[in-house]
Design an enzyme around this catalytic site. Sequence first.
Site: not given
Ligand code: NAP
Length: 256
Positions: A64, A156, A189, A191
């Site tokens: 992205v 962040y 969360v 992950t």
């Molecule tokens: P995750 O398990 O690390 O997943 C992140 C996803 O984003 C992966 O599928 C990764 O896919 C993709 N991604 C990262 N950089 C990218 C890029 N340049 N282009 C396309 N895809 C990209 O983390 P998650 O916790 O599910 O995070 C998802 C969202 O939730 C994020 O926006 C994060 O900030 C938000 N969030 C997470 C938490 C938490 O505690 N986990 C809390 C609040 C908000 P690839 O590496 O295959 O590209």
Amino acid sequence: MNLRDKIVFITGASAGIGAATAMAFAAEGCKLLLAARRAGKLAEVALRARERGAQSVYSIDLDVRDYRAVQTAIDELPEEWAEIDILVNNAGLSRGLDKLYVGRIQDWEEMIDTNVKGLLYVTRAVVPGMVVRGRGHVINLGSTAGEMTYPNGAVYCATKAAERAINDGLRQDVLGTPVRVTSVDPGMVETDFSLVRFHGDAERAAKVYKGVQPLTAEDVAETIVWAAGRPAHVNIARVLMTPVQQANSLLFSRNE
Ligand code: NAP
């Protein structure tokens, strides 16, 4: 709103919240457009989504951060996939947990390019079609980090504060059209998020969740699908959700 046959575009669908969201929309009988950089992981998610009930799945190998690639991917969608109903701007990451004045510039660039610019690029490519068609829903992934900054996380947190501003700005800019705009803002969360933040240091990542029952990716996915399923005249502006053991970015009640 019945979500069956809706075309749902999820960025960052290869893992975590994005993958769980794919499963939750699959169970509603949606058509899924899944994007991420790791094609292998994306293929696994696509397979599971089909088994879970997705009408069809189309995967896009997409970073992205690359505006041209984003625009081309949207412009070149096969006709049957072009009319995106729901966009889930989920791709995002944190890198590092350092005092601002010693932070790594590369980490900052990666977070800002992905969480802010990437989200803008995808939004810019997808929303004009929604406005023309007179239907659509953008669901952005925010965070408690966007509401309250925590120590060592300034950049962040800044990206998620930006997400909040973009979410609110977009909702104002589509006013007068039926397009809906929602931010889902989770706290902790479990992950790969912390593993990515600490550049693969699993021991350090595990400590983040010590003594707390965090949200699951599925908890967040359910909320996203719930927001999408409200009647067409209802717009959920923002959902702030945390584990019961978390009050905000800073305050946790951890088991001994
Ligand atoms: P995750 O398990 O690390 O997943 C992140 C996803 O984003 C992966 O599928 C990764 O896919 C993709 N991604 C990262 N950089 C990218 C890029 N340049 N282009 C396309 N895809 C990209 O983390 P998650 O916790 O599910 O995070 C998802 C969202 O939730 C994020 O926006 C994060 O900030 C938000 N969030 C997470 C938490 C938490 O505690 N986990 C809390 C609040 C908000 P690839 O590496 O295959 O590209």
